[in-house]
Design an enzyme around this catalytic site. Structure first.
Site, PDB file in Angstrom:
ATOM      1  N   ASN A   1      -9.535   3.860  10.352  1.00 58.58           N
ATOM      2  CA  ASN A   1     -10.336   2.765   9.789  1.00 58.58           C
ATOM      3  C   ASN A   1      -9.561   2.117   8.639  1.00 58.58           C
ATOM      4  OD1 ASN A   1     -10.633   5.175   8.365  1.00 58.58           O
ATOM      5  ND2 ASN A   1     -12.803   4.914   7.910  1.00 58.58           N
TER       6      ASN A   1
ATOM      7  N   THR B   1      -7.160  -4.090   9.392  1.00 62.39           N
ATOM      8  CA  THR B   1      -7.390  -3.277  10.591  1.00 62.39           C
ATOM      9  C   THR B   1      -8.095  -4.092  11.669  1.00 62.39           C
ATOM     10  OG1 THR B   1      -7.487  -1.258   9.289  1.00 62.39           O
ATOM     11  CG2 THR B   1      -8.525  -1.165  11.443  1.00 62.39           C
TER      12      THR B   1
ATOM     13  N   GLN C   1      -9.979   3.832   2.153  1.00 56.66           N
ATOM     14  CA  GLN C   1     -11.265   3.190   1.821  1.00 56.66           C
ATOM     15  C   GLN C   1     -11.376   3.049   0.287  1.00 56.66           C
ATOM     16  OE1 GLN C   1     -11.630   6.001   4.430  1.00 56.66           O
ATOM     17  NE2 GLN C   1     -10.798   4.264   5.506  1.00 56.66           N
TER      18      GLN C   1
ATOM     19  N   LYS D   1      -3.920  -0.366  -2.057  1.00 54.27           N
ATOM     20  CA  LYS D   1      -3.440   1.014  -2.204  1.00 54.27           C
ATOM     21  C   LYS D   1      -2.049   1.186  -1.589  1.00 54.27           C
ATOM     22  CE  LYS D   1      -7.216   2.349  -0.081  1.00 54.27           C
ATOM     23  NZ  LYS D   1      -8.016   1.127  -0.101  1.00 54.27           N
ATOM     24  N   GLY D   2      -1.877   0.624  -0.373  1.00 56.61           N
ATOM     25  CA  GLY D   2      -0.605   0.785   0.340  1.00 56.61           C
ATOM     26  C   GLY D   2       0.554   0.279  -0.502  1.00 56.61           C
TER      27      GLY D   2
ATOM     28  N   GLY E   1     -12.642  -0.728  -0.770  1.00 59.34           N
ATOM     29  CA  GLY E   1     -11.443  -0.669   0.058  1.00 59.34           C
ATOM     30  C   GLY E   1     -10.583  -1.915  -0.070  1.00 59.34           C
ATOM     31  N   ASP E   2      -9.383  -1.845   0.484  1.00 60.72           N
ATOM     32  CA  ASP E   2      -8.446  -2.971   0.520  1.00 60.72           C
ATOM     33  C   ASP E   2      -8.020  -3.456  -0.853  1.00 60.72           C
ATOM     34  OD1 ASP E   2      -8.726  -2.835   3.269  1.00 60.72           O
ATOM     35  OD2 ASP E   2     -10.335  -4.327   3.297  1.00 60.72           O
TER      36      ASP E   2
ATOM     37  N   ARG F   1     -13.026 -11.042   4.917  1.00 54.86           N
ATOM     38  CA  ARG F   1     -13.632 -10.176   3.899  1.00 54.86           C
ATOM     39  C   ARG F   1     -14.584 -11.001   3.036  1.00 54.86           C
ATOM     40  NH1 ARG F   1      -7.761  -7.885   2.322  1.00 54.86           N
ATOM     41  NH2 ARG F   1      -7.531  -6.329   3.941  1.00 54.86           N
TER      42      ARG F   1
ATOM     43  N   GLY G   1      -6.366   0.420   6.688  1.00 57.94           N
ATOM     44  CA  GLY G   1      -5.232  -0.461   6.995  1.00 57.94           C
ATOM     45  C   GLY G   1      -4.514  -0.698   5.678  1.00 57.94           C
ATOM     46  N   HIS G   2      -3.378  -0.063   5.483  1.00 65.12           N
ATOM     47  CA  HIS G   2      -2.651  -0.147   4.214  1.00 65.12           C
ATOM     48  C   HIS G   2      -1.389  -0.980   4.409  1.00 65.12           C
ATOM     49  CE1 HIS G   2      -4.719   3.771   2.632  1.00 65.12           C
ATOM     50  NE2 HIS G   2      -5.563   2.814   2.975  1.00 65.12           N
ATOM     51  N   THR G   3      -1.344  -2.116   3.717  1.00 58.97           N
ATOM     52  CA  THR G   3      -0.264  -3.079   3.935  1.00 58.97           C
ATOM     53  C   THR G   3       0.877  -2.860   2.941  1.00 58.97           C
ATOM     54  OG1 THR G   3      -2.020  -4.636   4.479  1.00 58.97           O
ATOM     55  CG2 THR G   3       0.200  -5.550   4.235  1.00 58.97           C
TER      56      THR G   3
END
Ligand code: GDP
Ligand code: IMO
Ligand code: MG
Length: 420
Positions: free
Chosen positions: A40, A301, A225, A18-19, A14-15, A306, A42-44
């Site tokens: 769950n 999120t 994710q 993608k956003g 994840g992270d 991380r 969080g797309h920045t």
């Protein structure tokens, strides 16, 4: 792009960014559709000097001409969805005109969140590190055939159905440690939000999407994710509760496998993970700390730090295989430019044997990543060609992964991207 449903999904935990990439690509598509997961995610997205984090609404929402679908496979928390709508309106984007909600998407109830928290608390050291958004309990009710769906909101017995599920949850909660949770307040907010989302446009997602593809519309399915958090193929049990992989697009939107077109897999130039679970290339010392600092690696999120480590080729090869990835997007190359030398795990050593195969259990096996070192590069602005060292490194990765790297991202902004 093809007259099929293209897919963009995460290849790691994840992270991956993608956003950002979906927002960039969205102007080439008519429809962006989320197919699984829930808040769950969080797309920045960063457009000029404004940054926005989306949890439920697809990342095509900033493109005026694009329809955004929250698909069947998504689990929707009405409270988060309303907050997101309000947040967008506050910055001058009215999502309602271009947002469609699948009737078959399941609803996250306040007691799902309470169950999530109680279940995690009961696990002690073995906790998943869940975002506590109620994801696991909601998918459990879905597969257990107890769930409440978006399409139920307008039915006359919605309140009764809600009350009966709530009752079941409260009796289940007796087996767990007691959790501090203001259920009265959360239920009030939930009921108000349900009234608001009752007026959103609801669709039969599978009919809508198939009609759209057949009439030549371009659709991009947006994953949440990452592949290693997939319920089936991820690092179980430290995973989420949905199919994050390409197969999830078929079930989550109601389209047939032969209608899947390009599969864009996205990876960071290094690797991160938030929450518990195995992470073979994790860096525990100063290098990990440096990656976290330079990469600003804190959850979009939950704000949790991380875990950081080097890119992991056996892991990526596995994700590429499972997803049928046809092209790769690599992000955060600017962050590795801060180092003189970087590393990639090109194989694993397990019980003194070198392997490229992803093992059944990463917990019981002592995995030693086999690293190769590469010179880092200079981060250059987009009007300049890529630094030769970066070009060489991308070619090495393409060889190891046997897949072309089409997109190279070197900053959070929409335009900080090179297409090869
Ligand atoms: P997602 O969940 O996959 O959409 O990713 P997140 O939004 O959770 O995390 C990715 C983070 O990296 C966000 O803060 C992005 O703004 C940022 N980001 C994306 N691509 C790049 C990049 O190429 N360079 C840098 N420095 N940041 C990036
Ligand atoms: P995006 O879409 C990173 C992780 C959690 C936890 C595990 C299970 O932004 O990439 P859950 O809340 O699903 O019960 O959590 O999965 N997780 C994510 N990690 N990015 C995400 O989404 C994630 N969604 C869930 O940290 O380890
Ligand atoms: Mg994220």
């Amino acid at each position: 792009m093809s007259n099929k449903v293209d897919v963009l999904l995460g290849l790691q935990w994840g992270d991956e960014g993608k956003g950002k990439i979906v927002d960039y690509l969205a102007d080439q598509y008519d429809i962006i559709a989320r197919y699984q997961g829930g808040p769950n995610a969080g797309h920045t997205i960063k457009i000029e000097d404004k940054t926005f984090v989306l949890h439920t609404i697809p990342s095509g929402i900033f493109r005026e001409e694009v329809v955004n679908i929250i698909g069947n496979g998504v689990v929707v928390d009405p409270i988060t969805l309303c907050n997101e709508i309000d947040g967008l309106k506050a910055i001058g984007v009215d999502p309602l005109e271009r947002l469609l909600l699948a009737k078959k998407a399941h609803l996250i109830l306040p007691t799902h969140r309470l169950l999530d928290a109680a279940s995690e608390a009961s696990k002690g050291k073995k906790k998943i590190g869940s975002t506590l958004r109620g994801i696991g309990p909601t998918y459990m009710d879905k597969t257990g055939r107890n769930g409440l769906r978006v399409g139920d909101i307008l039915s006359s017995n919605f309140k009764n159905k809600y009350a009966s599920i709530r009752e079941k949850h409260l009796s289940l909660l007796r087996i767990y440690p007691e959790i501090e949770f203001d259920l009265v307040t959360e239920e009030k907010k939930w009921n108000e939000s349900i009234e608001r989302i009752a007026s959103l446009t609801q669709i039969n997602c599978e009919e809508y999407v198939n009609r759209a593809v057949n009439s030549g519309k371009k659709i991009l399915a947006e994953g949440a994710q990452g592949s290693m958090l997939d319920i089936e193929y991820g690092t179980y049990p430290y995973v989420t509760s949905s199919n994050t992989i390409t197969a999830g697009v078929c079930t989550g939107l109601g389209i047939a496998p032969q209608k899947i077109g390009e599969v864009i897999g996205i990876t960071k130039a290094y690797c991160t993970r938030v929450g518990s679970g195995p992470f073979p290339t994790e860096l525990h010392g100063d290098e990990g700390e440096e990656l976290r600092k330079y990469g600003k690696e804190f959850g979009a999120t939950t704000g949790r730090p991380r875990r950081c480590g080097w890119i992991d080729i056996p892991q990526l090869k596995y994700a590429i295989m499972i997803n049928g990835v046809t092209q790769i997007a690599i992000t955060k190359t600017d962050i590795l430019a801060e180092f003189d030398f970087i590393k990639a795990a090109t194989a694993y050593k397990i019980d003194n044997e070198i392997t490229l195969e992803y093992p059944y259990s990463l917990e019981n096996n002592k995995i030693e990543p086999v690293y190769k070192s590469y010179p880092s590069w200079e981060d250059r602005s987009n009007d300049q060609p890529l630094d030769d060292d970066l070009k060489n490194y991308l070619e090495v990765l393409e060889g190891l992964l046997n897949t072309p790297i089409k997109f190279v991202s070197n900053g959070p902004g929409r335009e900080e991207l090179k297409i090869r």
